[in-house]
Design an enzyme around this catalytic site. Structure first.
Site, PDB file in Angstrom:
ATOM      1  N   GLY A 258       0.798  -1.220   0.000  1.00 19.14           N
ATOM      2  CA  GLY A 258       0.000   0.000   0.000  1.00 19.14           C
ATOM      3  C   GLY A 258       0.832   1.271   0.000  1.00 19.14           C
ATOM      4  CG  HIS A 259      -1.238   4.955   0.644  1.00 18.63           C
ATOM      5  ND1 HIS A 259      -2.308   4.103   0.746  1.00 18.63           N
ATOM      6  CD2 HIS A 259      -1.394   5.865   1.625  1.00 18.63           C
ATOM      7  CE1 HIS A 259      -3.077   4.492   1.741  1.00 18.63           C
ATOM      8  NE2 HIS A 259      -2.551   5.549   2.304  1.00 18.63           N
TER       9      HIS A 259
END
Lengths: 358, 358, 358
Positions: A258-259
């Site tokens: 994920g980010h």
């Protein structure tokens, strides 16, 4: 392409005996090996297979009686899997891409591509991209504007390198991997139900109907040297700073990062692992298949998590984890044993209870 | 591209103080911000970072002493993440695609593409496709026959939009997403083992050797407005009617949505979530990473499920779920506590048992 | 395209009554059916829908009173889902690909493509590839050097068939699937932490800092006849011998099959299933969504595992599994019941304990 036994032994840094001039064209399991193939039998339990196959040479465990096994030559591998690394590297033909840039590719004139590159058909390389020497880029790869990739990259079919992504040397990217998709980050005007239950551990007051507004990803992804990304794996860009993958780290197929996540050096993230946004993974961490890591937590150096472990809270360095939710592996084993005995325990309590009432 | 502090504040609907004519070229975390970047410090715990960086302007928490922090200007964000949405939207350059249709694309003459489109190289657009105004379609995207996409779509590299799929306005599709793959639906001539154990809860009579016959998917996928689909996510078409994704719903990377599934409005399906065939998901449902939903069940409005939850049975509206199998979050917490104490409980029962025998 | 009721009945091997010359252009759910569509109502509970829709003909359960339902014709399906297979096959238009090889494809002159092929734009077909008759290959597919595919293949957009992969007849490949990515196989110079904890079940001596060396994959993938691979699924090549998928086996979206794995015949691997390296799966095995299988174990013939099951140890033939870790389905149900009662059990033990102290 064929190799002399002496050349293979030299490449592996291993001892060899017998006819060192003998040539082999490939490697095979002992029972399947043809007369020009090198049998791989690094463990005595594979010895029987040699007689069933036709190999004249083999990689054997230290001290093996190669003459007694009917061979003309042998290489001795004290650590079999390590020998496999050298051997398979030597024999891997790699992807078949003609040197130069294929005419049915679209390369922006501002892109800089290092010497020795091989760019296959239907590749797109965007504005201001920089790619180091000896890159091999297979068909259908897209490399978007401003991406920078080091020397000796091998990028397989249909991989997607997003805008402004930075990657070190000796990068290997399997087919369909996506590096630099947008982060999954949305916000509601008022506090959302998710924010609420994180504070209350599950209790909700009034439920408000709200829609999600997108937080765009201005950051990119920064990847170190010697990194491999698996087929159809996905790495999201960061919101403001870059998502980071440290040198020497390997991601298997269908892994999701994920980010804002930071993954350290020399980690292994096995098939279908998922790391939620802003988690921080230390160095030399090994996460087995289908492990999940919650957002915004850290997983310390040298942590090893078994298959399917779901890590919800910070994990100290060196911990061995298993279970959903993750606990120490030994605790997990104890809990499982106790669970198996639980019906018997309940019966005993009932009996005691009856006794107490007498 | 640079922005005045006054412009940014106006875009966010936020208050600003100091030199409102000051220009910034981007945003950064406080300690990493250069002199022309806007520091993001919506919480007092980020205040220290401002002194370490070089920012002259920042987005701060309400009431912050911006002069004391050495800044020339400040924007005040009462709900920081909401400010992030407006700010990042303003500063996102979006994908770099030249206006018009690239000559190395294959667009069927019957396709209708709205005004203002930008179609990158190696895109295919099939027979009778309709795409609304201002579409930005990146390299290697395929849009198959009969698909319809609304206005203002942004479709990233290598996404696959299948035949007869219908999508609303403001669609965002990350790289490699597949919308409209065939459903996974097979049948055996006689009752299969799976059908049998669903009836008996695990007991099988005689095992019959059978092969699978394919049920083809005649339906497509219908997607509402303001939907985002993550990288390498997959949405299967329906068997007869369309699989449906409601307006405002967002899917993260590697999410799997089976055939005939109906997902409501304003849902978040996080990384690697899997929804089996014919399940029905309500509105505003949030499924955290790696959640699984069984086939043919419903998950009510406003349900929130924590990471890795496996939902096997219908979930009433508003429920907060966790665990495998899914239970109420508070029940899960209780069970986990009891499990930790289980070995001690067993020891106590043994002691009582010995006492009873005395 | 329209079909007579008599033709459809013949194709399904089913009985029909009424106006057998009536023509229908497609199938629909009863309440949504237009006057030229065949209503699908194989179960009495769908009878009400027929009155709500406009169908003049339907597929009904055996013995249904089609005249009373206001229909002009009916087909009777003793096993509804089986009828669906024949019916949907008949009505599926398949992908829209023009016959012949599109000029914007890159096909190596040494490749052999069988009669009747339809190759879409932006396809690459490498050196020495052999493809059987009637192949339909959609846009953006890559088929790498030395791959062999049988007759009647349908390969959807952006699928990646790797070098030297062998596939049988009637192959169906959904968009974005990757067949023949490199195995995830790495070795450290000294024993790694993973090797250590497998021996000690979780205990680690001194932690040594090591990096991973890659074992290249010299094997390929061998796939039987009548196999279907789902969207964005990944199958790794073997290290020395080929990874194998048996005839009649179907893989759903986002399934991961590691290196050296052997999957038998007529298996179903549902969405997001992951099989770790060198595992062996028998024939007719059904793994529901998100199941995980550990490396180097076997799963016997006819095993069925429920959603999310994590299989860590060998599973005997015919076993029905559920849970993390996997146990017999009936054991899982018992354990879950006991867990729900655990707080009450603990309270009872406390009461007994207090009594014992009196």
């Amino acid at each position: 392409m064929s190799h002399k036994i002496s050349e293979i032994a030299a490449a592996l840094g291993a001892e060899a005996e017998g006819d060192l001039e003998l040539r082999v064209t490939g490697a095979a399991e002992p029972q399947a090996a043809g007369p020009d193939q090198l049998a791989l039998a690094m463990d005595p339990r594979y010895a029987d297979g040699i007689a069933k196959g036709q190999a004249q040479a083999a990689v054997l465990w230290p001290g093996a009686d190669w003459r007694g096994l009917g061979l003309k030559a042998a290489i001795f591998a004290p650590r079999g899997r390590l020998a496999m690394a050298g051997l398979t590297r030597m024999m891997d033909p790699g992807p078949d891409i003609a040197p130069g840039v294929h005419p049915m590719s679209v390369v922006d004139p501002s892109a800089q591509i290092g010497a020795g590159a091989a760019i296959a058909p239907f590749v797109t390389i965007g504005r201001d991209v920089v790619i180091g020497a000896n890159a091999r880029v297979a068909a259908h790869v897209s490399i978007a504007e401003g991406a920078r990739i080091g020397a000796d990259a091998v990028i397989f079919q249909g991989a997607r390198i997003g805008a402004r992504v930075t990657i070190g040397d000796r990068f290997t990217c399997q087919p369909g991997a996506v590096i630099g998709s947008d982060g999954f980050s949305f916000v509601t005007p008022e506090k959302s139900g998710v924010e609420e239950i994180r504070e209350t551990l599950g209790t909700r007051a009034e439920i408000v109907q709200q829609s999600w507004t997108r937080i765009h990803s201005l950051g990119a992804v920064t990847i170190g040297d010697d990194v491999e990304i698996g087929a159809n794996a996905c790495i999201d860009r960061g919101t403001i700073r870059d998502t980071q993958i440290g040198s020497g780290t390997k991601l298997d197929n269908l892994v999701h990062v994920g980010h804002n996540v930071q993954v350290g050096k020399d980690c292994l993230l096995c098939g279908q692992v998922g790391i939620a946004g802003s988690a921080k993974i230390g160095n030399r961490v090994v996460l087995a298949g289908q492990v999940g890591v919650n957002d915004n937590i850290f997983v310390g150096d040298d942590v090893i998590a078994g298959g399917g472990t779901k890590i919800f809270t910070n994990a100290p360095a060196g911990r061995v984890l298993l279970g959903y939710p993750a606990v120490k592996m030994e605790t997990h084993v104890e809990i499982q044993k106790a669970l198996r005995r639980l019906p018997r325990l309940a019966a005993k309590v009932s009996a005691l209870d009856r006794g107490a009432e007498d």
